[in-house]
Motif scaffolding. Structure first.
Motif, PDB file in Angstrom:
ATOM      1  N   LEU A 164       0.874  -1.166   0.000  1.00 44.41           N
ATOM      2  CA  LEU A 164       0.000   0.000   0.000  1.00 44.41           C
ATOM      3  C   LEU A 164       0.911   1.216   0.000  1.00 44.41           C
ATOM      4  O   LEU A 164       1.862   1.279   0.789  1.00 44.41           O
ATOM      5  CB  LEU A 164      -0.876   0.001   1.252  1.00 44.41           C
ATOM      6  CG  LEU A 164      -1.788   1.196   1.437  1.00 44.41           C
ATOM      7  CD1 LEU A 164      -2.954   1.121   0.461  1.00 44.41           C
ATOM      8  CD2 LEU A 164      -2.307   1.231   2.866  1.00 44.41           C
ATOM      9  N   SER A 165       0.663   2.145  -0.893  1.00 50.48           N
ATOM     10  CA  SER A 165       1.436   3.396  -0.885  1.00 50.48           C
ATOM     11  C   SER A 165       0.484   4.567  -0.707  1.00 50.48           C
ATOM     12  O   SER A 165      -0.626   4.577  -1.240  1.00 50.48           O
ATOM     13  CB  SER A 165       2.259   3.538  -2.169  1.00 50.48           C
ATOM     14  OG  SER A 165       1.428   3.569  -3.295  1.00 50.48           O
ATOM     15  N   LEU A 166       0.920   5.536   0.053  1.00 49.88           N
ATOM     16  CA  LEU A 166       0.194   6.774   0.285  1.00 49.88           C
ATOM     17  C   LEU A 166       1.150   7.893  -0.097  1.00 49.88           C
ATOM     18  O   LEU A 166       2.270   7.949   0.392  1.00 49.88           O
ATOM     19  CB  LEU A 166      -0.212   6.889   1.757  1.00 49.88           C
ATOM     20  CG  LEU A 166      -0.974   8.131   2.155  1.00 49.88           C
ATOM     21  CD1 LEU A 166      -2.345   8.184   1.448  1.00 49.88           C
ATOM     22  CD2 LEU A 166      -1.157   8.183   3.664  1.00 49.88           C
ATOM     23  N   TYR A 167       0.704   8.778  -1.005  1.00 55.42           N
ATOM     24  CA  TYR A 167       1.633   9.757  -1.549  1.00 55.42           C
ATOM     25  C   TYR A 167       0.934  11.039  -1.980  1.00 55.42           C
ATOM     26  O   TYR A 167      -0.265  11.069  -2.237  1.00 55.42           O
ATOM     27  CB  TYR A 167       2.391   9.170  -2.747  1.00 55.42           C
ATOM     28  CG  TYR A 167       1.496   8.649  -3.832  1.00 55.42           C
ATOM     29  CD1 TYR A 167       1.078   9.478  -4.880  1.00 55.42           C
ATOM     30  CD2 TYR A 167       1.037   7.337  -3.817  1.00 55.42           C
ATOM     31  CE1 TYR A 167       0.236   9.010  -5.872  1.00 55.42           C
ATOM     32  CE2 TYR A 167       0.200   6.859  -4.803  1.00 55.42           C
ATOM     33  CZ  TYR A 167      -0.189   7.693  -5.826  1.00 55.42           C
ATOM     34  OH  TYR A 167      -1.042   7.236  -6.816  1.00 55.42           O
ATOM     35  N   LEU A 168       1.730  12.087  -2.038  1.00 53.93           N
ATOM     36  CA  LEU A 168       1.324  13.346  -2.650  1.00 53.93           C
ATOM     37  C   LEU A 168       1.900  13.370  -4.057  1.00 53.93           C
ATOM     38  O   LEU A 168       3.046  12.972  -4.267  1.00 53.93           O
ATOM     39  CB  LEU A 168       1.858  14.535  -1.851  1.00 53.93           C
ATOM     40  CG  LEU A 168       1.189  14.792  -0.518  1.00 53.93           C
ATOM     41  CD1 LEU A 168       1.948  15.858   0.258  1.00 53.93           C
ATOM     42  CD2 LEU A 168      -0.260  15.209  -0.712  1.00 53.93           C
ATOM     43  N   SER A 169       1.110  13.826  -4.988  1.00 56.47           N
ATOM     44  CA  SER A 169       1.530  13.874  -6.387  1.00 56.47           C
ATOM     45  C   SER A 169       1.511  15.333  -6.835  1.00 56.47           C
ATOM     46  O   SER A 169       0.502  16.027  -6.672  1.00 56.47           O
ATOM     47  CB  SER A 169       0.579  13.035  -7.223  1.00 56.47           C
ATOM     48  OG  SER A 169       1.029  12.933  -8.544  1.00 56.47           O
ATOM     49  N   TYR A 170       2.632  15.799  -7.384  1.00 56.49           N
ATOM     50  CA  TYR A 170       2.720  17.156  -7.900  1.00 56.49           C
ATOM     51  C   TYR A 170       2.694  17.129  -9.420  1.00 56.49           C
ATOM     52  O   TYR A 170       3.487  16.442 -10.053  1.00 56.49           O
ATOM     53  CB  TYR A 170       4.003  17.841  -7.418  1.00 56.49           C
ATOM     54  CG  TYR A 170       4.119  19.257  -7.919  1.00 56.49           C
ATOM     55  CD1 TYR A 170       3.396  20.276  -7.317  1.00 56.49           C
ATOM     56  CD2 TYR A 170       4.912  19.568  -9.016  1.00 56.49           C
ATOM     57  CE1 TYR A 170       3.469  21.584  -7.785  1.00 56.49           C
ATOM     58  CE2 TYR A 170       4.992  20.869  -9.494  1.00 56.49           C
ATOM     59  CZ  TYR A 170       4.264  21.866  -8.880  1.00 56.49           C
ATOM     60  OH  TYR A 170       4.332  23.146  -9.355  1.00 56.49           O
ATOM     61  N   ARG A 171       1.770  17.872 -10.012  1.00 59.22           N
ATOM     62  CA  ARG A 171       1.638  17.974 -11.469  1.00 59.22           C
ATOM     63  C   ARG A 171       2.371  19.218 -11.961  1.00 59.22           C
ATOM     64  O   ARG A 171       2.104  20.319 -11.510  1.00 59.22           O
ATOM     65  CB  ARG A 171       0.161  18.056 -11.874  1.00 59.22           C
ATOM     66  CG  ARG A 171      -0.576  16.771 -11.639  1.00 59.22           C
ATOM     67  CD  ARG A 171      -2.065  16.895 -11.919  1.00 59.22           C
ATOM     68  NE  ARG A 171      -2.742  17.452 -10.750  1.00 59.22           N
ATOM     69  CZ  ARG A 171      -3.311  18.662 -10.697  1.00 59.22           C
ATOM     70  NH1 ARG A 171      -3.333  19.442 -11.741  1.00 59.22           N
ATOM     71  NH2 ARG A 171      -3.886  19.073  -9.589  1.00 59.22           N
ATOM     72  N   PHE A 172       3.306  19.017 -12.883  1.00 60.64           N
ATOM     73  CA  PHE A 172       4.080  20.142 -13.445  1.00 60.64           C
ATOM     74  C   PHE A 172       3.304  20.859 -14.528  1.00 60.64           C
ATOM     75  O   PHE A 172       2.498  20.312 -15.206  1.00 60.64           O
ATOM     76  CB  PHE A 172       5.417  19.640 -14.006  1.00 60.64           C
ATOM     77  CG  PHE A 172       6.322  19.100 -12.951  1.00 60.64           C
ATOM     78  CD1 PHE A 172       7.124  19.939 -12.218  1.00 60.64           C
ATOM     79  CD2 PHE A 172       6.353  17.742 -12.683  1.00 60.64           C
ATOM     80  CE1 PHE A 172       7.961  19.436 -11.240  1.00 60.64           C
ATOM     81  CE2 PHE A 172       7.182  17.225 -11.699  1.00 60.64           C
ATOM     82  CZ  PHE A 172       7.994  18.075 -10.977  1.00 60.64           C
TER      83      PHE A 172
END
Length: 172
Positions: A164-172
């Protein structure tokens, strides 16, 4: 390294409407190991990093690719999502499914299939999304090549890695 160069080459030829993004977060994994008939299970937590690109395929669907690097039991777990599909229900909620391949860096590298599904809450802040993925490395196999490797009937050791991964994703 060749995977990183392949993704970098793909990102440079994508048209302007492609979305490039980076993930940063944590992962938890349960590893099931079969070493010459000796079955064991253990858990691990570590860092999660990702880099990918996607583009709209329809009004609600996106298609993309992604590379991921996780720390699993103090070893690098590198995965490529060769097909990373996302369905956007609305401006805030999306689900995804993916399939690809993985490499687990052990005494000798182990390779196998990689698949999973996820949910994403989009735009928690401008350009930032919050994601959670269930992932599975299926029968990631390592050849028995070292003199210290326990011998058995199979020429390989097998690892199943559920995570299980929990992450913040930044869109360029």
């Amino acid at each position: 390294m060749k995977y990183a160069l392949t993704l970098l080459a793909a990102l440079t030829v994508l048209p302007a409407q492609a979305e490039i993004f980076m993930d940063v977060g944590i992962n938890g994994a349960k590893i099931s190991r079969n070493l010459a008939g000796d079955h064991s299970h253990y858990s691990s937590t570590g860092a999660h990093l990702g880099l990918g690109a996607r583009r709209e395929a329809s009004d609600h669907s996106d298609i993309g690719v992604r590379m991921e690097l996780d720390n699993v039991d103090n070893h690098n777990f590198f995965a490529v999502r060769a097909l990373d599909y996302r369905y956007r229900f609305n401006d805030k909620l999306a689900i995804s499914a993916f399939v690809g391949a993985a490499r687990y860096d052990l005494a000798t590298p182990a390779y196998g299939y990689y698949l999973g599904t996820g949910i994403q809450y989009r735009d928690i802040m401008p350009h930032w999304d919050l994601g959670m993925d269930l992932r599975y490395g299926d029968n990631v196999a390592r050849d028995k090549l070292l003199p210290s490797d326990p011998q058995g009937n199979s020429p390989d050791y097998f690892y199943n890695i559920a995570g299980l991964s929990l992450y913040l994703s930044y869109r360029f």
